[in-house]
Design a protein around this motif. Structure first.
Motif, PDB file in Angstrom:
ATOM      1  N   LYS A 161       0.806  -1.217   0.000  1.00 48.12           N
ATOM      2  CA  LYS A 161       0.000   0.000   0.000  1.00 48.12           C
ATOM      3  C   LYS A 161       0.843   1.272   0.000  1.00 48.12           C
ATOM      4  O   LYS A 161       0.417   2.304   0.510  1.00 48.12           O
ATOM      5  CB  LYS A 161      -0.973   0.013   1.187  1.00 48.12           C
ATOM      6  N   MET A 162       2.018   1.200  -0.586  1.00 46.26           N
ATOM      7  CA  MET A 162       2.873   2.376  -0.776  1.00 46.26           C
ATOM      8  C   MET A 162       2.861   2.738  -2.255  1.00 46.26           C
ATOM      9  O   MET A 162       3.086   1.878  -3.111  1.00 46.26           O
ATOM     10  CB  MET A 162       4.302   2.089  -0.313  1.00 46.26           C
ATOM     11  N   LEU A 163       2.611   3.996  -2.561  1.00 43.28           N
ATOM     12  CA  LEU A 163       2.562   4.432  -3.955  1.00 43.28           C
ATOM     13  C   LEU A 163       3.967   4.568  -4.532  1.00 43.28           C
ATOM     14  O   LEU A 163       4.889   5.042  -3.851  1.00 43.28           O
ATOM     15  CB  LEU A 163       1.836   5.778  -4.069  1.00 43.28           C
ATOM     16  N   HIS A 164       4.104   4.136  -5.787  1.00 41.28           N
ATOM     17  CA  HIS A 164       5.374   4.262  -6.509  1.00 41.28           C
ATOM     18  C   HIS A 164       5.089   4.683  -7.942  1.00 41.28           C
ATOM     19  O   HIS A 164       3.999   4.423  -8.473  1.00 41.28           O
ATOM     20  CB  HIS A 164       6.132   2.926  -6.547  1.00 41.28           C
ATOM     21  N   ILE A 165       6.077   5.287  -8.557  1.00 42.77           N
ATOM     22  CA  ILE A 165       6.051   5.489  -9.998  1.00 42.77           C
ATOM     23  C   ILE A 165       6.971   4.434 -10.600  1.00 42.77           C
ATOM     24  O   ILE A 165       8.120   4.287 -10.178  1.00 42.77           O
ATOM     25  CB  ILE A 165       6.551   6.891 -10.404  1.00 42.77           C
ATOM     26  N   GLY A 166       6.449   3.663 -11.540  1.00 38.65           N
ATOM     27  CA  GLY A 166       7.263   2.662 -12.228  1.00 38.65           C
ATOM     28  C   GLY A 166       7.446   3.076 -13.674  1.00 38.65           C
ATOM     29  O   GLY A 166       6.492   3.541 -14.320  1.00 38.65           O
ATOM     30  N   VAL A 185       6.830   7.264  -3.856  1.00 39.71           N
ATOM     31  CA  VAL A 185       6.202   8.523  -3.449  1.00 39.71           C
ATOM     32  C   VAL A 185       6.453   8.670  -1.947  1.00 39.71           C
ATOM     33  O   VAL A 185       5.960   7.859  -1.160  1.00 39.71           O
ATOM     34  CB  VAL A 185       4.692   8.517  -3.738  1.00 39.71           C
ATOM     35  N   PRO A 186       7.246   9.644  -1.529  1.00 36.85           N
ATOM     36  CA  PRO A 186       7.610   9.749  -0.100  1.00 36.85           C
ATOM     37  C   PRO A 186       6.380   9.853   0.793  1.00 36.85           C
ATOM     38  O   PRO A 186       5.464  10.641   0.520  1.00 36.85           O
ATOM     39  CB  PRO A 186       8.446  11.032  -0.043  1.00 36.85           C
ATOM     40  N   SER A 187       6.351   9.066   1.840  1.00 34.77           N
ATOM     41  CA  SER A 187       5.199   9.081   2.751  1.00 34.77           C
ATOM     42  C   SER A 187       5.112  10.379   3.534  1.00 34.77           C
ATOM     43  O   SER A 187       4.061  10.698   4.096  1.00 34.77           O
ATOM     44  CB  SER A 187       5.281   7.895   3.714  1.00 34.77           C
ATOM     45  N   VAL A 228       1.669   4.926 -12.293  1.00 33.68           N
ATOM     46  CA  VAL A 228       1.637   4.872 -10.831  1.00 33.68           C
ATOM     47  C   VAL A 228       1.248   3.440 -10.467  1.00 33.68           C
ATOM     48  O   VAL A 228       0.358   2.858 -11.085  1.00 33.68           O
ATOM     49  CB  VAL A 228       0.597   5.858 -10.261  1.00 33.68           C
ATOM     50  N   PHE A 229       1.935   2.850  -9.484  1.00 33.53           N
ATOM     51  CA  PHE A 229       1.541   1.505  -9.077  1.00 33.53           C
ATOM     52  C   PHE A 229       1.604   1.343  -7.569  1.00 33.53           C
ATOM     53  O   PHE A 229       2.284   2.111  -6.860  1.00 33.53           O
ATOM     54  CB  PHE A 229       2.384   0.432  -9.786  1.00 33.53           C
ATOM     55  N   CYS A 230       0.885   0.344  -7.111  1.00 29.81           N
ATOM     56  CA  CYS A 230       0.801   0.065  -5.679  1.00 29.81           C
ATOM     57  C   CYS A 230       0.529  -1.424  -5.520  1.00 29.81           C
ATOM     58  O   CYS A 230      -0.338  -1.977  -6.213  1.00 29.81           O
ATOM     59  CB  CYS A 230      -0.341   0.885  -5.063  1.00 29.81           C
TER      60      CYS A 230
END
Length: 712
Positions: A161-166, A185-187, A228-230
């Motif tokens: 459940k942490m957002l990332h850009i791939g 994506v920094p929390s 964007v992926f999670c």
């Protein structure tokens, strides 16, 4: 256990997981309902999203584990293997994503007309583009940690459940191969960035900013594709499955399990943008998932921002777009200014949350903390608020020399760390802490105050259907009985003694206690109604029904002619209206402004009626693998109030959905003067608060008007 297992005819039961997805679809229906204020619809979208997250983490996670260890294990309600259930789940979830997207577009269009707008970075005007670029440069870029994956840079652990850009990348100089770039994506960043100027409130999602700056971040590479992926990871860590050393500190074990949870397998991948087949194949390979476990979300993947964006609007506009404000009222059975600790020695009191305030109960604990006649306070705790006055008052009691025992459950899912922290605080203040059992969660909600009056020991007992959580008591419907009944108090004292000794087989005169006697007692109570045949009657309100033995017993009662009304908010594995099986059963679900959470069990009518409130749902985990309590209701006034609640639920024609024999739900037919149960109970609470005087007797007007229509 029942002989249902291995049976080929699952004709009046349905799969638990698919039933739960139906419940979450009813939550989504609130976001689609144009009669619900826009900001509340946005919040329902966030609730639907977080519900689905937890479902994948827990239920899909446990089924994934089961499919790996026992391919032939079959669900005893549907006959499906774990693998078959997973396929049906993934297929059922896809249209829910599509419905959420449509609902969000409709809600955002309505909010845009009211001056609250979510914008996309690529559609901003020049002034806004400049503002976003400056924000990225000054605030975001300095804390980014991009990484590429190649032979020198291994694929990192991706937190659940942490957002990332791939991004798929190609070296601008050497264009032979492709690389994968990851940008977390920094929390520490906010979920959204509000834009200055313009008309109304405008905002963009922060992950959208990072997505559009990916080329800048991976400057030496050409960005071929990006999204964007999670990932959602299996979070179904079950301490009962661990070979725990009985001598070790249980609190330390739970801390270890929380660390382990962060690294479990992936059960779902969510993408914020459409991507190519080869990019999808990369995600499948890296996370060990199949195509059907990848979902494209055209709504923001995380929607916690929904709870706060409305706060940026002027107060009058925000009120127009929200539910009317409602403050919990002074309890109807407790005249204003009177002490609950003193009142309950004269008569039983029922608190009905959130229509009535939890404050009198908290003040009762505070009063008990300094009452010279109070010897001890004992309580079970499952979930607490982040800031809990209850803990302050329990600590004060211990510091005042009272014997305070707190049985705290460290395995309250996703509240483990919070409970660990509170247990340490309570222990420091001198409270005795019990952590419960390795194989059974303690889910009961009971508090016992022991006083010594004129040389005699007297008990004040509180039994509730919900947690001692001051925050959720304003959001969840629950009931809480406070009584000085000596037989209930004696059982409560025996219960806490048994818990301290690790005895789950204790005998009780009045209380029904799982895992020892609750289920067998409920089955016996149903049998009593079966013996009455067509004169039998059962009315039960709870959250979920999965226990196959109780399901079969209810079917037996239906076949005997017993009229059965079930009010089940969530999962219901029993299908009503099936000829020859459940033709005398009706099932209603109510989803609305407040989370229906109370558990009320009613058997029979008139003078022979037996009425209970309970902490337990009718799920196997509650009846067989948890410590739960059901308490009988003796007071005529309290019984009348519970019937007020049940009547409102039975006659709701606004939010109520009726379960059909095929597992679908339909709205109740409209009536000339439609009743919404939650609105009716709010109105009753406010009316009673206005009618109270210093010596007001327990309320009765609504009951007197409706009792003849309600009781058979």
């Amino acid at each position: 256990m029942s002989g249902k297992e291995g049976c080929a005819a699952w004709d009046f039961t349905q799969n638990r997981e698919l039933s739960w997805l139906g419940f979450n679809a009813r939550v989504l229906a609130e976001a689609e309902d144009e009669n619900v204020p826009l900001l509340e619809r946005l919040k329902f979208l966030a609730i639907f999203t977080s519900n689905l997250d937890e479902f994948f983490m827990i239920r899909v996670g446990s089924l994934t584990d089961l499919a790996a260890v026992d391919k032939n294990a079959r669900d005893n309600k549907s006959g499906l293997t774990a693998k078959e259930q997973l396929h049906k789940i993934y297929a059922a979830v896809t249209p829910l994503y599509e419905r959420r997207t449509r609902a969000l577009h409709a809600v955002e269009e309505g909010l845009r007309r009211e001056g609250l707008t979510r914008l996309h970075v690529d559609r901003l005007g020049s002034a806004d583009q400049k503002f976003v670029r400056q924000y990225f440069k000054n605030v975001v870029a300095p804390i980014l940690s991009p990484q590429i994956v190649d032979m020198h840079h291994p694929f990192p652990h991706i937190g659940g459940k942490m957002l990332h850009i791939g991004a798929l990348l190609r070296d601008k100089k050497d264009k032979k191969g492709e690389l994968f770039g990851i940008l977390p994506v920094p929390s520490s960043l906010p979920d959204v960035l509000y834009l200055p100027g313009g008309d109304g409130v405008r905002y963009v999602c922060v992950e959208d900013i990072l997505y559009h700056n990916a080329a800048h971040v991976f400057g030496m590479y050409e960005v071929i594709e990006k999204t964007v992926f999670c990932v959602t990871r299996n979070a179904d860590i079950n301490p009962e499955d661990e070979a725990f050393d009985v001598e070790a500190d249980f609190r330390k074990k739970m801390e270890k399990l929380l660390r382990q949870r962060r690294r479990l397998g992936v059960v779902r991948v969510e993408l914020g943008r459409e991507i190519s087949r080869r990019f999808i194949a990369y995600f499948c390979d890296r996370f060990g998932v199949s195509d059907h476990q990848i979902f494209v979300s055209h709504a923001p993947i995380k929607m916690e921002y929904a709870y706060s964006v409305g706060d940026k609007l002027p107060e009058d506009e925000r009120r127009e777009l929200s539910d009317p404000p409602f403050e919990p009222q002074q309890p109807a059975m407790l005249p204003a200014g009177q002490s609950l600790l003193k009142t309950v020695t004269k008569r039983d009191v029922l608190l009905s949350y959130p229509y009535e305030s939890m404050e009198p109960f908290l003040q009762m604990i505070r009063e008990a903390a300094s009452d010279r006649e109070v010897l001890s306070i004992r309580i079970t705790i499952y979930r607490l608020a982040r800031k809990a006055k209850l803990v302050e008052y329990l600590c004060a009691a211990a510091e005042n020399g009272k014997d305070v025992t707190v049985l705290i459950e460290l395995r309250a899912r996703f509240d483990e760390q919070n409970n660990i922290d509170w247990s340490e605080r309570l222990e420091e203040a001198g409270c005795k802490i019990i952590y419960g059992f390795e194989d059974y969660k303690v889910h009961s909600k009971i508090c016992l105050i022991t006083r010594q009056e004129r040389g005699q020991v007297r008990y004040i007992t509180q039994v509730g259907t919900g947690n001692y959580n001051e925050k959720t008591a304003r959001l969840y419907t629950d009931v809480s009985l406070i009584t000085a009944n000596p037989s209930v108090g004696a059982d409560a004292a025996a219960f806490f003694s048994n818990m301290a000794l690790g005895n789950l087989d204790g005998e009780y005169n009045r209380l029904l206690v799982a895992p020892h006697s609750l289920k067998s007692s409920l089955l016996a109570l149903i049998d009593e109604q079966i013996a009455k045949g067509r004169e039998g009657y059962i009315l039960m309100k709870f959250n979920s029904l999965t226990d196959i033995d109780l399901i079969e017993k209810l079917s037996e009662a239906s076949c005997a002619g017993v009229q059965i009304e079930l009010i089940v908010r969530g999962i219901c594995c029993l299908l009503p209206g099936v000829s020859g099986k459940t033709q005398n059963v009706t099932v209603t679900s109510i989803v609305g402004r407040f989370l229906e959470h109370s558990r009320i069990f009613c058997f029979g009518t008139g003078a022979a009626e037996k009425l209970y409130i309970s902490s337990a749902d009718l799920m196997t985990r509650n009846t067989e693998r948890r410590v739960e309590i059901a308490c009988p209701i003796d007071s005529p006034e309290v019984r009348a109030r519970l019937h007020d609640i049940l009547y409102a639920m039975q006659h709701d024609s606004v939010k109520a959905r009726v379960l059909q024999p095929d597992g679908s739900y339909v709205k109740k037919p409209a009536v000339p003067d439609p009743i919404c149960a939650q609105q009716l109970l709010m109105r009753q609470a406010m009316d009673e608060a206005q009618r109270q005087s210093a010596e007001a007797a327990p309320r009765e007007p609504i009951w007197k008007r409706l009792r003849a229509r309600f009781v058979r």
